[in-house]
Design an enzyme around this catalytic site. Structure first.
Site, PDB file in Angstrom:
ATOM      1  N   GLY A  13       0.581  -1.392  -0.085  1.00 21.11           N
ATOM      2  CA  GLY A  13       0.336  -0.075   0.017  1.00 21.11           C
ATOM      3  C   GLY A  13       0.676   1.314   0.162  1.00 21.11           C
ATOM      4  CG  ASP A 144      -0.956  -0.892   8.966  1.00 18.54           C
ATOM      5  OD1 ASP A 144      -1.637  -0.379   8.672  1.00 18.54           O
ATOM      6  OD2 ASP A 144      -0.586  -1.023   8.033  1.00 18.54           O
ATOM      7  CD  GLU A 239      -7.144  -1.794   9.011  1.00 17.05           C
ATOM      8  OE1 GLU A 239      -8.165  -1.207   7.942  1.00 17.05           O
ATOM      9  OE2 GLU A 239      -6.525  -1.648   9.050  1.00 17.05           O
ATOM     10  NE  ARG A 284     -25.546  11.119  12.928  1.00 15.21           N
ATOM     11  CZ  ARG A 284     -26.755  10.590  13.021  1.00 15.21           C
ATOM     12  NH1 ARG A 284     -26.876   9.695  14.349  1.00 15.21           N
ATOM     13  NH2 ARG A 284     -27.913  10.736  13.229  1.00 15.21           N
TER      14      ARG A 284
HETATM   15  O1  F6P Z   1      -0.860  -1.976   4.998  1.00 11.48           O
HETATM   16  C1  F6P Z   1      -1.637  -0.409   5.025  1.00 11.48           C
HETATM   17  C2  F6P Z   1      -2.905  -0.616   4.992  1.00 11.48           C
HETATM   18  O2  F6P Z   1      -3.988   0.998   4.742  1.00 11.48           O
HETATM   19  C3  F6P Z   1      -4.050  -1.034   5.845  1.00 11.48           C
HETATM   20  O3  F6P Z   1      -3.643  -0.286   7.496  1.00 11.48           O
HETATM   21  C4  F6P Z   1      -5.811  -1.754   5.903  1.00 11.48           C
HETATM   22  O4  F6P Z   1      -5.834  -2.377   6.721  1.00 11.48           O
HETATM   23  C5  F6P Z   1      -4.805  -1.799   4.757  1.00 11.48           C
HETATM   24  O5  F6P Z   1      -3.691  -1.121   3.626  1.00 11.48           O
HETATM   25  C6  F6P Z   1      -5.834  -1.282   2.993  1.00 11.48           C
HETATM   26  O6  F6P Z   1      -5.176  -1.758   1.717  1.00 11.48           O
HETATM   27  P1  F6P Z   1      -6.272  -1.328   0.616  1.00 11.48           P
HETATM   28  O7  F6P Z   1      -5.161   0.151   0.091  1.00 11.48           O
HETATM   29  O8  F6P Z   1      -5.286  -2.672  -0.210  1.00 11.48           O
HETATM   30  O9  F6P Z   1      -7.343  -1.217   0.395  1.00 11.48           O
END
Ligand code: F6P
Length: 366
Positions: A13, A144, A239, A284
């Site tokens: 990412g 992360d 998350e 919310r």
């Molecule tokens: O590893 C970085 C991250 O932003 C995570 O925090 C998240 O779960 C994931 O990548 C999201 O990935 P994508 O961009 O594939 O949706």
């Protein structure tokens, strides 16, 4: 004298600071007479594709990118040389190992060394290629902060800043309407972004993957927020936090080569559980999502990314391969790739940060 060639790529990412690393590598290399830098487009895909997608990188091409988010080289978090997706005759997808073919191509292209800027998945690829004899140096990237052999990965502090500013904003609307706000942040299995921003933003509750939550404890904290000083409550949830059933909330994606569950939705799950538990206030949810990864890196990440870039190029010059550059305050050191990917950096319930959060009265749901 023939120039030596280092190839740079960004994998996984995207993350604020990737361009600052690329710039650091190029600037350091340009101080040498015998090194040239090329960039591979979209992680290793640029080498594996026909025709190859490779760009020359020099002082001119990195002009102005220090403050730019994303990556000028493009990236992907799908597939890779060890698991290249191919479509079968019946329309389904499978993966093949193209690592040997890629190594032959790199040799043919005259690549003497590779710098792979990426998170745990990317550094596992670095390790695999290093074991096959490739001269490779890793640079730890991820918002992360879940790589264990470095104090911080670059990009993390920028994500925390974005989340903190979001809490500041949510507070004013929450207070105006006497609402409970649940803000969902990224981080996969790690609660670093959530806990740092909850402390920095003055949240009331922070739910992280490392600490299973009891909904009654969160409800009790909400009640105390309304009984005491004011009528609102800010909850930050990571998350990867697990719901009542111990499962993460997310969706399986059919994107080709994507190996993870797409996390997302725990905020709504938590809201439903709180309602079911009898919380009467309006709730919310705000899911920050990719806003945490976009935009310009803060100064801390620009500095760290620049340090990583310069040191990674120096490792190449010194022939220190099979290593990942890492921040061990106050130094930038090298750690063997094998150790760099051995375990994830997760929060422990006994950690200083958890202790601080509890000392501030932030409920962690335990
Ligand atoms: O590893 C970085 C991250 O932003 C995570 O925090 C998240 O779960 C994931 O990548 C999201 O990935 P994508 O961009 O594939 O949706």
């Amino acid at each position: 004298m023939a120039l030596k060639r280092v190839m740079v790529l960004t994998g996984g990412g995207d993350c604020p600071g990737l361009n600052a690393v690329i710039r650091g590598i190029v600037k350091r290399a340009s101080l040498e007479k015998d090194w040239e830098v090329i960039g591979c487009i979209e992680s290793f895909n640029g080498v594996l594709r026909e025709p190859t997608e490779i760009v020359e990188l020099n002082d001119k091409s990195v002009e102005g990118i220090l403050s730019q988010g994303g990556t000028i080289l493009g990236t992907t978090n799908k597939g890779g040389p060890f698991a290249w997706p191919i479509k079968q005759q019946d329309g389904s997808w499978t993966t093949v190992d193209r690592s040997d073919e890629m190594l032959r191509k790199l040799q043919y292209m005259g690549v003497d060394a590779v710098i792979n800027i990426g998170g745990d998945g990317s550094q596992r690829i670095s390790l695999g290629l290093s074991k096959k004899g490739l001269n490779i140096v890793g640079v730890p990237k991820t918002i992360d902060n879940d790589l264990s052999m470095t104090d911080y990965t670059f990009g993390f502090q920028t994500a925390v800043q974005i989340c903190t500013e979001s809490i500041d904003k949510l507070k004013t609307t929450a207070a105006s309407h006497n609402r409970v706000f649940i803000m969902e942040v990224m981080g996969r299995d790690a609660g670093w972004i959530a806990l740092h921003s909850a402390i920095a933003g003055g949240a009331d509750v922070c739910v992280i993957p490392e600490i299973p939550y009891d909904i009654e404890k969160i409800k009790a904290k909400i009640e105390s927020c309304y009984n005491k000083r004011r009528g609102y409550c800010i909850i930050v949830v990571a998350e990867g936090a697990k719901g009542k059933d111990g499962q993460v909330v997310g969706t399986k994606t059919n994107e080709v080569g994507y190996q993870h569950i797409k996390l997302g939705g725990i905020a709504e799950t938590l809201a439903a559980e709180l309602k079911e538990a009898g919380v009467e206030q309006d709730i919310r949810c705000t899911i920050l999502g990719h806003l945490q990864r976009g935009g310009t890196p803060i100064a801390f990440d620009r500095v760290l990314a620049s340090e990583f870039g310069v040191r990674a190029m120096e490792f190449v010059i010194e022939g220190r391969f099979g290593q990942m550059v890492a921040y061990h305050h106050p130094d930038i050191v090298g750690v063997p790739l094998e150790e760099a990917v051995r375990e994830q950096n997760l929060l422990s319930a006994e950690s200083r940060l958890v202790h601080t959060a509890k000392g501030l009265g932030i409920a962690l749901g335990d």
